[in-house]
Each structure stands twice: as structure tokens, then as C-alpha cells.
Design a protein around this motif. Structure first.
Motif, PDB file in Angstrom:
ATOM      1  N   ASP A 146      17.821   8.599  -7.808  1.00  0.00           N
ATOM      2  CA  ASP A 146      16.679   7.744  -8.150  1.00  0.00           C
ATOM      3  C   ASP A 146      15.481   7.956  -7.220  1.00  0.00           C
ATOM      4  N   GLY A 147      15.603   8.925  -6.275  1.00  0.00           N
ATOM      5  CA  GLY A 147      14.498   9.227  -5.358  1.00  0.00           C
ATOM      6  C   GLY A 147      14.581   8.479  -4.040  1.00  0.00           C
ATOM      7  N   SER A 148      15.487   7.505  -3.938  1.00  0.00           N
ATOM      8  CA  SER A 148      15.605   6.757  -2.684  1.00  0.00           C
ATOM      9  C   SER A 148      16.410   7.570  -1.668  1.00  0.00           C
ATOM     10  N   MET A 173      -3.548   6.177  -1.858  1.00  0.00           N
ATOM     11  CA  MET A 173      -4.576   5.208  -2.238  1.00  0.00           C
ATOM     12  C   MET A 173      -5.822   5.954  -2.731  1.00  0.00           C
ATOM     13  N   SER A 174      -6.668   5.250  -3.448  1.00  0.00           N
ATOM     14  CA  SER A 174      -7.956   5.826  -3.834  1.00  0.00           C
ATOM     15  C   SER A 174      -8.817   5.944  -2.573  1.00  0.00           C
ATOM     16  N   ASP A 175      -9.862   6.744  -2.628  1.00  0.00           N
ATOM     17  CA  ASP A 175     -10.742   6.931  -1.476  1.00  0.00           C
ATOM     18  C   ASP A 175     -11.343   5.607  -1.007  1.00  0.00           C
ATOM     19  N   TYR A 183       0.783  -1.240   0.000  1.00  0.00           N
ATOM     20  CA  TYR A 183       0.000   0.000   0.000  1.00  0.00           C
ATOM     21  C   TYR A 183       0.813   1.287   0.000  1.00  0.00           C
ATOM     22  N   ASP A 184       2.126   1.208  -0.157  1.00  0.00           N
ATOM     23  CA  ASP A 184       2.937   2.422  -0.139  1.00  0.00           C
ATOM     24  C   ASP A 184       3.864   2.450  -1.348  1.00  0.00           C
ATOM     25  N   PRO A 185       3.627   3.359  -2.292  1.00  0.00           N
ATOM     26  CA  PRO A 185       4.491   3.423  -3.470  1.00  0.00           C
ATOM     27  C   PRO A 185       5.935   3.826  -3.135  1.00  0.00           C
ATOM     28  N   VAL A 226       2.753  15.467  13.861  1.00  0.00           N
ATOM     29  CA  VAL A 226       2.101  14.271  14.390  1.00  0.00           C
ATOM     30  C   VAL A 226       3.117  13.137  14.263  1.00  0.00           C
ATOM     31  N   PRO A 227       3.717  12.700  15.389  1.00  0.00           N
ATOM     32  CA  PRO A 227       4.680  11.597  15.297  1.00  0.00           C
ATOM     33  C   PRO A 227       3.991  10.329  14.766  1.00  0.00           C
ATOM     34  N   HIS A 228       4.584   9.727  13.740  1.00  0.00           N
ATOM     35  CA  HIS A 228       3.953   8.562  13.118  1.00  0.00           C
ATOM     36  C   HIS A 228       4.941   7.798  12.246  1.00  0.00           C
ATOM     37  N   ILE A 229       4.531   6.595  11.861  1.00  0.00           N
ATOM     38  CA  ILE A 229       5.270   5.765  10.921  1.00  0.00           C
ATOM     39  C   ILE A 229       4.290   5.390   9.810  1.00  0.00           C
ATOM     40  N   THR A 230       4.526   5.907   8.621  1.00  0.00           N
ATOM     41  CA  THR A 230       3.617   5.683   7.490  1.00  0.00           C
ATOM     42  C   THR A 230       3.625   4.216   7.081  1.00  0.00           C
ATOM     43  N   ILE A 231       2.403   3.681   6.848  1.00  0.00           N
ATOM     44  CA  ILE A 231       2.297   2.293   6.377  1.00  0.00           C
ATOM     45  C   ILE A 231       1.549   2.182   5.048  1.00  0.00           C
ATOM     46  N   ALA A 232       0.862   3.260   4.646  1.00  0.00           N
ATOM     47  CA  ALA A 232       0.134   3.235   3.366  1.00  0.00           C
ATOM     48  C   ALA A 232      -0.115   4.671   2.940  1.00  0.00           C
ATOM     49  N   GLN A 233      -0.049   4.921   1.632  1.00  0.00           N
ATOM     50  CA  GLN A 233      -0.315   6.271   1.137  1.00  0.00           C
ATOM     51  C   GLN A 233      -0.658   6.249  -0.345  1.00  0.00           C
TER      52      GLN A 233
END
Length: 172
Positions: A156-158, A122-124, A24-26, A113-120
Motif C-alpha cells: 500500500d506504499g507504507s 505543495m504549490s509554490d 502539509y505532507d501527503p 542533508v540530514p533532515h526531518i521532512t515536515i511538508a512536501q
């Protein structure tokens, strides 16, 4: 060059985050699961040594802090991003504030907001479906973070680690 400052959680939490991120995360292949402390900012390549010295001084002022990931949350309706919410420990907030006070690009777009992204990105409908599922699964992970990392972005964006700094709290 583009830089950022992050804290990496333990492998155990990274593995859990990656189990979702790979689907779920490009940005899955661009960066390891992390908690952002300072968003990406531009610094001239000639200033890299000065940047690292400044970050070393900041790290000396802060003690290790507790990272406690408590649940899955979302930034919706702003963005369709899902994340592990991290309790806003005073140590995290103090470090974040220090990194945004007279330290290179001090501007912030959003409230922190402290957080760790797991998905982004995405469609609604996908966001609503996945959030509903992950809300029920939950998370409860606690650890002490004793170092922060200066990352830089490759062509390369990494992102890769430029330097690591121990939080010692020596200057307090």
C-alpha cells in the motif's frame, strides 16, 4: 523489495513534526517522522537476511550520535519540501557514508542533508506562505540516537520496520 535505513527521533519531536505533516505532507500516513540515512533501494527478497547482517556490521562500527534539529529550512527551488534541519554531526555523516560505500545501492541522487521532512508536494504559493510562518516558529531539539532501523515498503506504499540495530561502536 524496497528497503530504506532511517533513524527515528524521540516521540516529542515526532509529535511536533506530525503537527505539520498531517496538514502539509501527503506521506503522513505512510511513514513515521524520521531522518533518512539511506534512501529507498531494491533488494531481492531472498537477500533480506544478508542485508540485515550487513547493516548489523555497520551498526557495530558506529557509536550513538547527536541529533540536533535547529531550524526549519527548504529544498526550494529543487522541490517544495520543508524540513527540520539537523546539524550535520560527524557521527551522522560517517554512518551515512558507510551506508553508501559498498552496501547495496551506493548511488545517491543528491548531496546528503540530514533532515526531518515536515511538508512536501505543495504549490509554490502554499510553500512560500507556510515556509514564512514556520521560519519564525523555529525548532531547537537535541537528543542522542542509539539505534537505526531497516524499513521495508508494503504494497500500500507504507513503510514498516523490518529490523532495528543498536549503534554500539564495538568495532572501533
Amino acid at each position: 523489495m524496497k528497503f530504506g535505513v532511517v533513524a527515528f527521533p524521540a516521540k516529542k519531536l515526532q509529535d511536533v513534526a506530525n503537527s505539520y505533516r498531517k496538514r502539509y505532507d501527503p506521506h503522513y500516513e505512510l511513514i513515521t517522522p524520521h531522518m533518512t540515512l539511506k534512501d529507498a533501494f531494491e533488494v531481492d527478497e531472498n537477500e533480506t537476511k544478508k542485508l540485515a547482517q550487513g547493516l548489523e556490521e555497520i551498526a557495530k562500527r558506529h557509536k550513538p550520535f547527536k541529533l540536533h534539529a535547529t531550524r526549519v529550512s527548504t529544498f526550494s527551488p529543487l522541490t517544495n519540501t520543508l524540513y527540520f534541519k539537523v546539524d550535520p554531526d560527524p557521527g551522522i555523516l560517517s554512518l551515512h557514508k558507510d551506508l553508501h560505500t559498498d552496501f547495496y545501492d551506493s548511488q545517491t541522487k543528491y548531496s546528503y542533508v540530514p533532515h526531518i521532512t515536515i511538508a512536501q508536494k505543495m504549490s509554490d504559493s502554499e510553500h512560500a506562505d507556510i515556509f514564512g510562518q514556520l521560519k519564525m516558529v523555529g525548532i531547537d531539539h537535541e537528543e542522542i540516537i542509539d539505534r537505526i532501523h531497516l524499513l521495508y515498503q508494503l504494497e500500500d506504499g507504507s513503510w514498516t520496520v523490518h529490523d532495528t540495530f543498536r549503534l554500539t561502536g564495538d568495532d572501533q
